[in-house]
Write an enzyme that holds these catalytic residues in place. Structure first.
Site, PDB file in Angstrom:
ATOM      1  CG  PHE A   1      12.427 -12.059 -53.624  1.00 33.13           C
ATOM      2  CD1 PHE A   1      12.511 -11.245 -54.740  1.00 33.13           C
ATOM      3  CD2 PHE A   1      12.429 -11.464 -52.368  1.00 33.13           C
ATOM      4  CE1 PHE A   1      12.586  -9.878 -54.607  1.00 33.13           C
ATOM      5  CE2 PHE A   1      12.502 -10.092 -52.228  1.00 33.13           C
ATOM      6  CZ  PHE A   1      12.583  -9.288 -53.348  1.00 33.13           C
TER       7      PHE A   1
ATOM      8  CG  ASP B   1       0.898   6.998 -35.785  1.00 30.96           C
ATOM      9  OD1 ASP B   1       2.007   6.998 -35.217  1.00 30.96           O
ATOM     10  OD2 ASP B   1       0.584   7.842 -36.651  1.00 30.96           O
TER      11      ASP B   1
ATOM     12  CD  GLN C   1      12.403  -9.386 -42.827  1.00 32.28           C
ATOM     13  OE1 GLN C   1      11.773  -8.704 -43.613  1.00 32.28           O
ATOM     14  NE2 GLN C   1      12.375 -10.704 -42.845  1.00 32.28           N
TER      15      GLN C   1
ATOM     16  CG  HIS D   1      16.233  -5.986 -46.288  1.00 25.60           C
ATOM     17  ND1 HIS D   1      17.387  -6.081 -47.027  1.00 25.60           N
ATOM     18  CD2 HIS D   1      15.231  -6.414 -47.092  1.00 25.60           C
ATOM     19  CE1 HIS D   1      17.080  -6.546 -48.233  1.00 25.60           C
ATOM     20  NE2 HIS D   1      15.784  -6.757 -48.297  1.00 25.60           N
TER      21      HIS D   1
ATOM     22  CG  LEU E   1      15.300  -2.492 -49.026  1.00 25.80           C
ATOM     23  CD1 LEU E   1      15.740  -3.057 -47.693  1.00 25.80           C
ATOM     24  CD2 LEU E   1      13.939  -3.002 -49.404  1.00 25.80           C
TER      25      LEU E   1
ATOM     26  CD  GLU F   1      15.330 -11.263 -50.015  1.00 28.96           C
ATOM     27  OE1 GLU F   1      15.245 -10.714 -48.897  1.00 28.96           O
ATOM     28  OE2 GLU F   1      14.642 -12.215 -50.354  1.00 28.96           O
TER      29      GLU F   1
ATOM     30  NE  ARG G   1      13.903  -9.656 -47.064  1.00 35.92           N
ATOM     31  CZ  ARG G   1      12.864  -8.971 -47.476  1.00 35.92           C
ATOM     32  NH1 ARG G   1      12.010  -8.483 -46.600  1.00 35.92           N
ATOM     33  NH2 ARG G   1      12.672  -8.754 -48.753  1.00 35.92           N
TER      34      ARG G   1
ATOM     35  CG  HIS H   1      12.774  -4.302 -44.376  1.00 33.81           C
ATOM     36  ND1 HIS H   1      12.700  -3.224 -45.219  1.00 33.81           N
ATOM     37  CD2 HIS H   1      12.209  -5.340 -45.035  1.00 33.81           C
ATOM     38  CE1 HIS H   1      12.116  -3.602 -46.347  1.00 33.81           C
ATOM     39  NE2 HIS H   1      11.788  -4.865 -46.254  1.00 33.81           N
TER      40      HIS H   1
ATOM     41  NE  ARG I   1       7.852  -8.744 -44.702  1.00 37.47           N
ATOM     42  CZ  ARG I   1       8.349  -8.267 -45.861  1.00 37.47           C
ATOM     43  NH1 ARG I   1       8.065  -8.862 -46.991  1.00 37.47           N
ATOM     44  NH2 ARG I   1       9.121  -7.217 -45.858  1.00 37.47           N
TER      45      ARG I   1
ATOM     46  CG  LEU J   1       4.417  -5.745 -51.675  1.00 44.13           C
ATOM     47  CD1 LEU J   1       5.002  -5.519 -53.077  1.00 44.13           C
ATOM     48  CD2 LEU J   1       3.775  -4.445 -51.181  1.00 44.13           C
TER      49      LEU J   1
HETATM   50  C1  LIG Z   1      11.820  -0.100 -48.642  1.00 48.94           C
HETATM   51  C2  LIG Z   1      10.871  -1.230 -48.506  1.00 48.94           C
HETATM   52  C3  LIG Z   1      10.779  -2.193 -49.496  1.00 48.94           C
HETATM   53  C4  LIG Z   1       9.888  -3.243 -49.385  1.00 48.94           C
HETATM   54  N1  LIG Z   1       9.805  -4.160 -50.391  1.00 48.94           N
HETATM   55  C5  LIG Z   1       8.905  -5.160 -50.302  1.00 48.94           C
HETATM   56  C6  LIG Z   1       8.742  -6.090 -51.363  1.00 48.94           C
HETATM   57  O1  LIG Z   1       9.426  -6.020 -52.380  1.00 48.94           O
HETATM   58  N2  LIG Z   1       7.822  -7.064 -51.234  1.00 48.94           N
HETATM   59  C7  LIG Z   1       7.035  -7.161 -50.125  1.00 48.94           C
HETATM   60  O2  LIG Z   1       6.204  -8.044 -50.079  1.00 48.94           O
HETATM   61  N3  LIG Z   1       7.147  -6.281 -49.110  1.00 48.94           N
HETATM   62  C8  LIG Z   1       8.063  -5.291 -49.171  1.00 48.94           C
HETATM   63  N4  LIG Z   1       8.171  -4.397 -48.129  1.00 48.94           N
HETATM   64  C9  LIG Z   1       7.222  -4.443 -47.033  1.00 48.94           C
HETATM   65  C10 LIG Z   1       5.906  -3.824 -47.435  1.00 48.94           C
HETATM   66  O3  LIG Z   1       6.118  -2.830 -48.399  1.00 48.94           O
HETATM   67  C11 LIG Z   1       5.173  -3.178 -46.260  1.00 48.94           C
HETATM   68  O4  LIG Z   1       5.105  -4.085 -45.224  1.00 48.94           O
HETATM   69  C12 LIG Z   1       3.756  -2.826 -46.671  1.00 48.94           C
HETATM   70  O5  LIG Z   1       3.780  -2.012 -47.804  1.00 48.94           O
HETATM   71  C13 LIG Z   1       2.959  -2.153 -45.588  1.00 48.94           C
HETATM   72  O6  LIG Z   1       1.715  -1.798 -46.130  1.00 48.94           O
HETATM   73  P1  LIG Z   1       0.494  -1.314 -45.246  1.00 48.94           P
HETATM   74  O7  LIG Z   1      -0.667  -1.162 -46.154  1.00 48.94           O
HETATM   75  O8  LIG Z   1       0.341  -2.214 -44.090  1.00 48.94           O
HETATM   76  O9  LIG Z   1       0.959   0.058 -44.668  1.00 48.94           O
HETATM   77  P2  LIG Z   1       1.606   1.453 -45.359  1.00 48.94           P
HETATM   78  O10 LIG Z   1       1.720   1.259 -46.809  1.00 48.94           O
HETATM   79  O11 LIG Z   1       2.757   1.705 -44.536  1.00 48.94           O
HETATM   80  O12 LIG Z   1       0.461   2.444 -45.095  1.00 48.94           O
HETATM   81  C14 LIG Z   1       0.148   2.928 -43.824  1.00 48.94           C
HETATM   82  C15 LIG Z   1      -0.965   3.914 -43.968  1.00 48.94           C
HETATM   83  O13 LIG Z   1      -1.446   4.254 -42.684  1.00 48.94           O
HETATM   84  C16 LIG Z   1      -1.601   5.635 -42.578  1.00 48.94           C
HETATM   85  N5  LIG Z   1      -1.461   5.996 -41.166  1.00 48.94           N
HETATM   86  C17 LIG Z   1      -0.538   5.574 -40.279  1.00 48.94           C
HETATM   87  N6  LIG Z   1      -0.753   6.143 -39.082  1.00 48.94           N
HETATM   88  C18 LIG Z   1      -1.836   6.935 -39.209  1.00 48.94           C
HETATM   89  C19 LIG Z   1      -2.547   7.789 -38.327  1.00 48.94           C
HETATM   90  N7  LIG Z   1      -2.193   7.971 -37.062  1.00 48.94           N
HETATM   91  N8  LIG Z   1      -3.604   8.472 -38.812  1.00 48.94           N
HETATM   92  C20 LIG Z   1      -3.984   8.332 -40.108  1.00 48.94           C
HETATM   93  N9  LIG Z   1      -3.349   7.535 -40.977  1.00 48.94           N
HETATM   94  C21 LIG Z   1      -2.291   6.849 -40.527  1.00 48.94           C
HETATM   95  C22 LIG Z   1      -0.536   6.209 -43.475  1.00 48.94           C
HETATM   96  O14 LIG Z   1      -0.897   7.506 -43.887  1.00 48.94           O
HETATM   97  C23 LIG Z   1      -0.564   5.217 -44.628  1.00 48.94           C
HETATM   98  O15 LIG Z   1      -1.554   5.579 -45.552  1.00 48.94           O
HETATM   99  C24 LIG Z   1       9.076  -3.340 -48.234  1.00 48.94           C
HETATM  100  C25 LIG Z   1       9.174  -2.388 -47.241  1.00 48.94           C
HETATM  101  C26 LIG Z   1      10.063  -1.348 -47.350  1.00 48.94           C
HETATM  102  C27 LIG Z   1      10.187  -0.376 -46.241  1.00 48.94           C
END
Ligand SMILES: Cc1cc2nc3c(=O)[nH]c(=O)nc-3n(C[C@H](O)[C@H](O)[C@H](O)COP(=O)(O)OP(=O)(O)OC[C@H]3O[C@@H](n4cnc5c(N)ncnc54)[C@H](O)[C@@H]3O)c2cc1C
Ligand code: SF4
Ligand code: SF4
Ligand code: FES
Lengths: 236, 586
Positions: free
Chosen positions: B115, B223, B242, B244, B254, B257, B288, B357, B399, B405
């Site tokens: 990666f 939010d 970032q 991507h 996406l 990578e 990236r 991204h 990042r 993750l």
């Molecule tokens: C397409 C894509 C591919 C990716 N691939 C990778 C990868 O391969 N490896 C890696 O390490 N990272 C990757 N990332 C980055 C990583 O996936 C994200 O940074 C990470 O999943 C974010 O997780 P989180 O738990 O912080 O938030 P999220 O998973 O975004 O969850 C946010 C939560 O908050 C809740 N929420 C938000 N606002 C409110 C509100 N006002 N009221 C109530 N609930 C609310 C939502 O309902 C949701 O449940 C990728 C990102 C994307 C977009």
């Protein structure tokens, strides 16, 4: 291109019954997703149109709906792959209570999913500093079932679900496979017992609607038949 | 309605769910999410989650930390990075033990692949000597985030976690540095609920939707950032967003990578593998920020391909990998190319362009998830944050792929542990009687307004201008323009009216509130970017092309200006431990 979209509308605050409303849109490009069409309507024509969506590329499972009679994800279907000479009909997923427009109450779907104990049950403590070993072949046995995004397109397309609301349905059964066939899981029998009843696996008459509906192209009935075989050998 | 919970977690993505798993049964805990937990954005992550397991080749957590620090362009706090990289190995084992289905190597251990930015020294005694790419990313085909999210959700079901799905949090109640709870709207009924809590964890994910082309879900509207900022709390390093390099042309979806990790290469209009000129050693696997800049440079110099929509793209070619590798290792992403662009990746190259991204910045926390009240490091009592919405900071200015993750599970767990300790030793702080009034007023105002502005118009203008004036390349004039644009949109947003005035599942109303949140994140981002006169990681200033460690090796803290003007910016030094800043070459 110009298209006509026929959407089943229902607002419990105003309507006694669902009804169809037509929207005519002009100058739409064939590479639009159906979700883009719904956004176009909501953002430019009628802000009250209500549907769920999030990822917009077929991975979160939010926007399952019935499109021209088939359960599909609105974000994974492109206009150019449809017949746009006729109106496109959009309805909520069948057999679940409508909350508003295309938004249905998913609680019964999630309850059925929880029934099969959708989590790894392993009765021996894991090794301290390493993974439980599993061959890649064994891991890959799970991948197809683990692809499921819980969109409910399959379960709500299944005739057995329509006629018996207690039937667990293909999504829950698929999840049962996901764990029963995990070499790291110790509760296959428990799960097989749960599904081995008239409202469980035996309601499935292999009608294949579910496979046709699945946006992740999971061969659901194959997985169900594996479970059936396993229950039969166990009982024999 | 007022409800009491020891712990309230907002967000059911990887970070929120991992924190929830950690809260012992004897404490009441509610997880609020505006979408069903498995719909959270974590499920879209494709490529992998990294840890120096050394399952495929020699590796160490120190190598991982070195790469993360260097990848961060020396803005990451090194003490926090050490915590994350050391804990990574345990964290991955834990996910495996929970049941996460990983791809495996020949010994039945978790398989790992290349990666971007993950390397090891050729001579282990010479970390600063020549380095080569290392297989550190653990994966499950190209659905790593999906199976991780599901595994965590399943574990929560096993633990009987109390979910409030489709609850939309509209306010945070914090007074004199003490957090008391949150206000949320039940989307199905529009009923307002007060959640009185001893401790609140924000795990609300990112804000990619502030940009036109993004890989982020529609719900990624920042939010959590807005709720903190509007309540006087700072946002850290918001200028670092970032892009991507490989989003599907036009759509921003996406292409992980992992495609390059498996051997995919980038080509310009002449079929040239242009990364050889920008990063001679690691080429297509450079971090990236560098690859995104390289793509835009190629396009600017006329070596891109003009698309039918008037934008330019370059190619990502995986066709030489063969059908078997593509179907086996990259089924999902090549499927996207087929479905959405009608491109057959086994035969033709995929048109791609950079896509917004990941937010490196966010709600400032320490390694235990405690939210910082200010740049001096004081904390807000009872308030925590984890995941993408938080800024620890382990990602600094850029990042590395697969580190997010990891961040979710490492800091989700640490936050859960810290919160458990906190609720054990603390009582409920009294909730003001009128706590819900502000949310009710905001909603009533939106219902009653009859102004001529539309949510979609303002949102589109914001997204379009952010993409152009605050994107991959930035300069003073564009940023100044964008600062003014945000002010203008903020003013015009006061005149918004919506069409749906109903109480049942009103997504029109939600979009109006989400727009206000996006405007807040834009304000913090563009003003922080305007002030930072250097180029570092994802923040590239054409007018200040060099990194400036003397003046700018520090974190930005942006506070809302009580008089409504541009935010007040303060700065906090970066923590260095063992890694001396060097020029970043790959
Ligand atoms: C397409 C894509 C591919 C990716 N691939 C990778 C990868 O391969 N490896 C890696 O390490 N990272 C990757 N990332 C980055 C990583 O996936 C994200 O940074 C990470 O999943 C974010 O997780 P989180 O738990 O912080 O938030 P999220 O998973 O975004 O969850 C946010 C939560 O908050 C809740 N929420 C938000 N606002 C409110 C509100 N006002 N009221 C109530 N609930 C609310 C939502 O309902 C949701 O449940 C990728 C990102 C994307 C977009
Ligand atoms: S195959 Fe079974 S589960 Fe699938 S639709 Fe038919 S009856 Fe339902
Ligand atoms: S099996 Fe397919 S159709 Fe059924 S819920 Fe899962 S992804 Fe949806
Ligand atoms: S919006 Fe996520 S599956 Fe369609």
């Amino acid at each position: 291109m110009d298209i006509t979209v026929k959407i089943l509308r229902y607002n419990p605050e105003k309507d006694t019954q669902p009804y169809f409303q037509d929207f005519k849109l002009q100058g739409i490009s064939g590479d639009w997703r159906l979700l883009d069409v719904l956004h176009e309507i909501k953002w430019k024509h009628d802000g009250t149109l209500t549907f769920r969506r999030s990822c917009a590329h077929g991975i979160c499972g939010s926007d399952g709906m019935k499109i021209n009679g088939k359960n599909r994800l609105a974000c994974s279907l492109l206009l150019k792959d449809m017949n746009t000479n006729k109106p496109i009909t959009i309805e909520p997923l069948p057999s679940l209570p409508i909350i508003k427009d295309l938004v249905v109450d998913m609680s019964s779907f999630f309850q059925k999913y929880e029934v099969i104990k959708p989590y790894l049950i392993n009765k021996t403590p894991p090794p301290a500093n390493s993974e439980r070993l599993q061959s890649n072949e064994d891991a890959e046995m799970l991948f197809e079932s683990a692809k499921c995004i819980l969109c409910a397109c399959c379960t709500t397309s299944c005739p057995s679900t329509w006629t018996n609301e207690n039937y667990l349905g293909p999504a829950a059964l698929l999840k049962a496979y996901r764990f029963a066939y995990d070499t790291r899981d110790d509760a296959a029998d428990e799960r097989l017992d749960i599904i081995d009843n008239p409202d469980g696996i035996w309601r499935c008459h292999t009608i294949f609607n579910c496979i046709e509906a699945c946006p992740k192209e999971i061969n659901i009935t194959w997985h169900i038949s594996q479970l059936k075989k396993r229950i039969s050998t166990k009982e024999a | 309605m007022v409800q009491n919970f020891d712990v309230v977690i907002i967000g059911a993505g990887g970070a929120g769910l991992r924190a929830a798993v950690e809260i012992p049964k004897e404490y009441s805990c509610a997880v609020l999410s505006k979408v069903f937990p498995p719909r959270s954005h974590t499920g879209t992550a494709q490529g992998g989650v990294c840890a120096a397991l050394a399952n495929m080749e020699d590796d160490s957590w120190e190598n991982h930390a070195y790469d993360t620090v260097k990848g961060s362009d020396y803005l990451g706090d090194q003490d926090c990075i050490e915590v994350m990289c050391k804990d990574a190995i345990r964290a991955i084992m834990e996910l495996e033990h929970m049941g996460m289905p990983f791809s495996r190597n020949e010994d039945g251990k978790i398989a790992q692949r290349f990666f971007g930015g993950h390397t090891r020294p050729v001579d282990p005694n010479e970390p600063n000597g020549k380095r080569v790419a290392v297989k550190r990313s653990c994966y499950s085909a190209d659905r790593t985030g999906h199976v991780m999210l599901h595994t965590l959700y399943e574990t929560c079901i096993k633990n009987q976690v109390n979910f409030f799905s489709e609850y939309f949090v509209t306010d945070l109640i914090v007074e004199d540095g003490v957090c008391k709870g949150v206000i949320a709207m039940d989307i199905a009924t529009s009923e307002i609920h007060t959640f009185h809590a001893k401790a609140v964890i924000f795990a609300t994910g990112g804000y990619g939707r502030v940009f036109r082309i993004t890989s982020n879900a529609h719900v990624g509207t920042g939010d959590g950032y807005a709720l903190c900022y509007n309540n006087g709390l700072p946002l850290e390093d918001m200028e670092f967003f970032q892009f991507h390099p490989t989003g599907l042309w036009k759509l921003g979806i996406l292409v992980s990578e992992a495609a390059r990790g498996e051997g995919g290469i980038l080509k310009n209009k002449d079929g040239e593998r242009f990364m050889a000129r920008y990063a001679p050693t690691v080429m297509d696997l450079a971090p990236r920020d560098m690859v995104s800049r390289a793509i835009i440079s190629e396009i600017r110099e006329g070596r891109g391909i003009r698309g039918s929509d008037g934008t330019d793209y370059v190619y990502l070619d995986v066709s030489h990998l063969g059908k078997e590798v593509i179907d086996d290792k990259l089924p999902e992403i090549t499927g996207f190319a087929r479905t959405y662009l009608g491109v057959e990746p086994t035969k033709e190259p995929i048109p791609i362009q950079p896509t917004a991204h990941y937010a490196m910045g966010g709600i400032p926390t320490n390694v235990n998830g405690e939210v910082l009240l200010n740049e001096k490091g004081d904390i807000v009592k009872g308030l925590y944050a984890a995941g993408e919405c938080a800024c620890v900071s382990v990602h600094g200015a850029n990042r590395l792929g697969t580190n997010s993750l990891l961040d979710l599970v490492v800091f989700g767990r640490r936050t859960g542990k810290a919160v458990t300790e906190f609720v054990k030793n603390n009582d409920y702080a009294p909730m003001p009687a009128d706590a819900a009034e502000k949310s009710k007023k905001i909603i009533n105002d939106i219902f009653n307004k009859s102004g001529s502005e539309k949510v979609v118009t303002l949102r589109t203008e914001l997204q379009d201008t952010m993409m152009v004036d605050c994107g991959v390349f930035r300069n003073e004039a564009d940023l100044k323009k964008m600062v003014e644009k945000v002010k203008e949109i903020k003013e015009r947003a006061k005149n918004i009216s919506i069409q749906d005035k109903g109480k049942v599942f009103n997504t029109d109303l939600m979009e109006a509130i989400e727009l206000d949140n996006l405007i807040v994140t834009a304000e913090a981002t563009v003003n922080s970017a305007y002030a930072r006169q250097e180029s570092r990681g994802a923040h590239t200033r054409e007018d200040f092309p060099k990194r400036d460690d003397v003046n700018w090796m520090k974190h930005t803290f942006a506070f809302k200006n009580p008089n409504g003007d541009e935010p007040i910016l303060k700065y906090k030094p970066v923590t260095l431990t063992r890694f001396t800043p060097m020029e970043r070459k790959y």
